[in-house]
Design a protein around this motif. Sequence first.
Motif, PDB file in Angstrom:
ATOM      1  N   GLU A 150      46.831 -42.970   9.123  1.00 26.32           N
ATOM      2  CA  GLU A 150      47.946 -42.095   8.746  1.00 26.32           C
ATOM      3  C   GLU A 150      47.390 -40.885   7.996  1.00 26.32           C
ATOM      4  O   GLU A 150      46.532 -41.040   7.151  1.00 26.32           O
ATOM      5  N   PHE A 151      47.893 -39.703   8.313  1.00 26.78           N
ATOM      6  CA  PHE A 151      47.335 -38.500   7.685  1.00 26.78           C
ATOM      7  C   PHE A 151      48.362 -37.767   6.837  1.00 26.78           C
ATOM      8  O   PHE A 151      48.221 -36.574   6.579  1.00 26.78           O
ATOM      9  N   LYS A 206      39.976 -41.293   9.638  1.00 24.20           N
ATOM     10  CA  LYS A 206      40.707 -41.029   8.395  1.00 24.20           C
ATOM     11  C   LYS A 206      39.770 -40.593   7.270  1.00 24.20           C
ATOM     12  O   LYS A 206      39.995 -39.576   6.616  1.00 24.20           O
ATOM     13  N   ASN A 210      39.402 -36.831   5.439  1.00 22.48           N
ATOM     14  CA  ASN A 210      39.548 -36.603   4.000  1.00 22.48           C
ATOM     15  C   ASN A 210      38.252 -36.085   3.373  1.00 22.48           C
ATOM     16  O   ASN A 210      38.287 -35.273   2.452  1.00 22.48           O
ATOM     17  N   LEU A 213      38.122 -32.368   4.109  1.00 27.19           N
ATOM     18  CA  LEU A 213      39.040 -31.606   3.249  1.00 27.19           C
ATOM     19  C   LEU A 213      38.473 -31.494   1.832  1.00 27.19           C
ATOM     20  O   LEU A 213      38.509 -30.421   1.215  1.00 27.19           O
ATOM     21  N   ILE A 217      37.346 -27.997  -0.292  1.00 28.80           N
ATOM     22  CA  ILE A 217      37.793 -27.629  -1.649  1.00 28.80           C
ATOM     23  C   ILE A 217      36.593 -27.471  -2.581  1.00 28.80           C
ATOM     24  O   ILE A 217      36.493 -26.497  -3.329  1.00 28.80           O
ATOM     25  N   GLY A 257      40.486 -28.302  -8.718  1.00 28.25           N
ATOM     26  CA  GLY A 257      39.995 -29.282  -7.766  1.00 28.25           C
ATOM     27  C   GLY A 257      40.987 -30.319  -7.299  1.00 28.25           C
ATOM     28  O   GLY A 257      42.165 -30.275  -7.631  1.00 28.25           O
ATOM     29  N   PHE A 258      40.475 -31.267  -6.525  1.00 33.16           N
ATOM     30  CA  PHE A 258      41.357 -32.255  -5.900  1.00 33.16           C
ATOM     31  C   PHE A 258      41.499 -33.511  -6.747  1.00 33.16           C
ATOM     32  O   PHE A 258      40.604 -33.888  -7.480  1.00 33.16           O
ATOM     33  N   GLY A 259      42.686 -34.121  -6.607  1.00 34.12           N
ATOM     34  CA  GLY A 259      42.956 -35.399  -7.250  1.00 34.12           C
ATOM     35  C   GLY A 259      43.868 -36.182  -6.338  1.00 34.12           C
ATOM     36  O   GLY A 259      43.868 -35.979  -5.131  1.00 34.12           O
ATOM     37  N   CYS A 262      44.275 -40.312  -2.816  1.00 32.60           N
ATOM     38  CA  CYS A 262      43.483 -40.441  -1.582  1.00 32.60           C
ATOM     39  C   CYS A 262      42.101 -39.811  -1.661  1.00 32.60           C
ATOM     40  O   CYS A 262      41.098 -40.519  -1.634  1.00 32.60           O
TER      41      CYS A 262
HETATM   42  C1  UDX Z   1      45.440 -35.979   1.435  1.00 32.26           C
HETATM   43  C2  UDX Z   1      45.247 -35.481   2.880  1.00 32.26           C
HETATM   44  O1  UDX Z   1      45.561 -34.093   2.945  1.00 32.26           O
HETATM   45  C3  UDX Z   1      46.131 -36.278   3.827  1.00 32.26           C
HETATM   46  O2  UDX Z   1      45.910 -35.875   5.167  1.00 32.26           O
HETATM   47  C4  UDX Z   1      45.797 -37.760   3.666  1.00 32.26           C
HETATM   48  O3  UDX Z   1      46.617 -38.540   4.499  1.00 32.26           O
HETATM   49  C5  UDX Z   1      45.976 -38.195   2.218  1.00 32.26           C
HETATM   50  O4  UDX Z   1      45.185 -37.373   1.364  1.00 32.26           O
HETATM   51  P1  UDX Z   1      47.315 -35.608  -0.450  1.00 32.26           P
HETATM   52  O5  UDX Z   1      46.579 -36.586  -1.292  1.00 32.26           O
HETATM   53  O6  UDX Z   1      48.803 -35.702  -0.358  1.00 32.26           O
HETATM   54  O7  UDX Z   1      46.799 -35.685   1.064  1.00 32.26           O
HETATM   55  O8  UDX Z   1      46.946 -34.172  -1.010  1.00 32.26           O
HETATM   56  P2  UDX Z   1      46.398 -32.796  -0.447  1.00 32.26           P
HETATM   57  O9  UDX Z   1      47.505 -31.897  -0.106  1.00 32.26           O
HETATM   58  O10 UDX Z   1      45.343 -33.022   0.565  1.00 32.26           O
HETATM   59  O11 UDX Z   1      45.724 -32.234  -1.783  1.00 32.26           O
HETATM   60  C6  UDX Z   1      44.694 -32.983  -2.421  1.00 32.26           C
HETATM   61  C7  UDX Z   1      44.245 -32.298  -3.690  1.00 32.26           C
HETATM   62  O12 UDX Z   1      43.470 -31.151  -3.383  1.00 32.26           O
HETATM   63  C8  UDX Z   1      45.355 -31.827  -4.640  1.00 32.26           C
HETATM   64  O13 UDX Z   1      44.976 -32.187  -5.962  1.00 32.26           O
HETATM   65  C9  UDX Z   1      45.363 -30.325  -4.453  1.00 32.26           C
HETATM   66  O14 UDX Z   1      45.798 -29.657  -5.616  1.00 32.26           O
HETATM   67  C10 UDX Z   1      43.890 -30.053  -4.180  1.00 32.26           C
HETATM   68  N1  UDX Z   1      43.650 -28.819  -3.402  1.00 32.26           N
HETATM   69  C11 UDX Z   1      44.150 -28.694  -2.135  1.00 32.26           C
HETATM   70  C12 UDX Z   1      42.881 -27.793  -3.945  1.00 32.26           C
HETATM   71  O15 UDX Z   1      42.399 -27.894  -5.087  1.00 32.26           O
HETATM   72  N2  UDX Z   1      42.638 -26.677  -3.195  1.00 32.26           N
HETATM   73  C13 UDX Z   1      43.115 -26.527  -1.937  1.00 32.26           C
HETATM   74  O16 UDX Z   1      42.850 -25.480  -1.326  1.00 32.26           O
HETATM   75  C14 UDX Z   1      43.912 -27.578  -1.390  1.00 32.26           C
END
Ligand code: UDX
Length: 438
Positions: A150-151, A206, A210, A213, A217, A257-259, A262
Motif C-alpha cells: 500500500e502506498f 514498498k 519509501n 522518497l 528529501i 526533514g521527514f518523520g 513510515c
Molecule cells: C509515506 C509515503 O509517501 C507513502 O507512499 C507511504 O505509503 C507511507 O509513507 P507519509 O508517511 O504519509 O507517506 O508522508 P509523506 O507525505 O511521504 O511525508 C513524509 C515526511 O517527509 C513528512 O514528515 C514530510 O514533512 C517530509 N517531507 C516531504 C519533506 O521534508 N520534504 C518534502 O519535500 C516532502
Amino acid sequence: MTLRVSVIGTGYLGATHAACISSMGFEVIGVDTDPAKIALLAQGKVPFYEPDLEELLAAEIASGRLSFTTDITGTADCDIHFICVGTPQQAGSLAADLRFVDSALDAVAPIAKAGSLVVGKSTVPVGTAERLRQRLAAVNKDVELAWNPEFLREGFAVEDTLRPNRLVVGVTSDAAEKKLQELYQVNLDANTPWVRADLPTAELVKVAANSFLATKISFINAMAEICEAAGGDVTVLARAIGYDPRIGNRFLQAGIGFGGGCLPKDIRAFMARAQELGAEQALEFLREIDSINLRARQRVIELVRNDLSDDLAGKKIAVLGAAFKPDSDDVRDSPALDIAAQILAAGANVVVHDPKAMVPAQKRFPGLAFAETIDECLADAELVLHLTEWKIYREIDPDAAKKLVKNAIMIDGRNALDREKWIAAGWKFRALGRSSVQ
Ligand code: UDX
C-alpha cells in the motif's frame, strides 16, 4: 456473487482500506483486537484525523456493507482477508517488529475457507511473505497467500486508496491474481497500472519506494547544508533542478526533514534486513540519509541558539506545528515535536500550537505547554519556530503577529512562508538552506 472481504488490523491503513473497498460495492468486515477502536469505528468515528475518511466510513456503515468486530471467526466466509496490522520499529534495534503480522496470520489461518486468499498489505522485511506462506500452508493448505503493498500518504489516504497511481500484487498463482483483479476491477477500468510480481519483489517495491522518497528529501537537505555554507538559496536551487523531468520538483522541499510512521522506520528496517541477507553494503547510503535527516533538527536548534543565546533557560519560544506533516494529527517521529522537546529539555519555555495534533502531542510530551490559538502561542514569544507547514500558518499576518511577540524572529523550518512578506513587516527571518538572508 460479490466478494466478501475482511480487513485485519483497523489502524490507519486498515480503517481506510476497509472503508474504500466497501465503497467499491463489496461487503467488508474490519477486525481488530482493540475493543475500544472497534467500538468507535462501528459508530462511524475515526480515532485519528484523516480528511474525508469519517464521512466515507459513516456512509459505508449506513449502506450495510461495512461492519466491524473483534471476533475473527465472523470472517470465516470471506473470500479475501487483508492483513493491515502495524510493523513498528523494535525497541533497541533497527529491525521491524513482526509480532502483529504473525499473530494476524495465525488467527486467520485456521478459519479461512477453502479457496480464499490471505493478502498482506503491511510493510514488512523482504522474505516475510514467503515465511508466512509456509506458515499458512502448514495450517490450511487450501488457502493461498499474496502480497499487495500500500502506498497511501497520510492526509490523502482516501484519495490514494480509491485512485492509486499503481497496483502491485505479489502472487504465486494465476488464480490469486485473478481474484485481486476482480476486487480492483474499478481501478483497472480506470487504467491504473497493474504490476504482477513475485512475493519478494512485491515486498521490496514498498521499501524501495519509501527509501527513494527519503533519499530525495535528504538529498535536498544536504544541498541546504551546502547552500548555508556557500551562501546559496536551496529553495531556488530546488526549483531550478526540479524543472528537469528526470528529477521532478516533488519531494524537494528542504527543511527539518521527514518523520511519521513510515519513512524513518522503513529505511531502518530495510538496512537491518539487508544486513541479515549479507547485502548491507548496498544500503549503507541509507544510514547517511537517516543522519542527514536527523541533522536538520539540530541545525534548527543551532539557529535558535544563535539568535537567542546558548542558554535557553526561561526563554519563551513559540512553536507552530506538532504533526509530522500538515493535514495529519500523527506525531510519530515528528521532526517538529522532537525539536520542541529538545528545546524544552534545554530549559526553554516552549508553547506549541497545532490545529489537529495537540492532544497526541500532549500525550507524548506532557511537559510542553500548548496554546489553543495561534495568537496565544505567539504572545510574548522571544522567537517563533514554524515547523509544520499548515495552511493557516501561511495565512498569518506578519504585521499583526509582530505586535504580539517580544522579539520578531521567525525561523521557518519548512521553507513554506512568504519570506519577503515577513521581512517587509520587520521580522528577522531565518530558514534552513537560505543563509544569505539577514
Ligand atoms: C509515506 C509515503 O509517501 C507513502 O507512499 C507511504 O505509503 C507511507 O509513507 P507519509 O508517511 O504519509 O507517506 O508522508 P509523506 O507525505 O511521504 O511525508 C513524509 C515526511 O517527509 C513528512 O514528515 C514530510 O514533512 C517530509 N517531507 C516531504 C519533506 O521534508 N520534504 C518534502 O519535500 C516532502
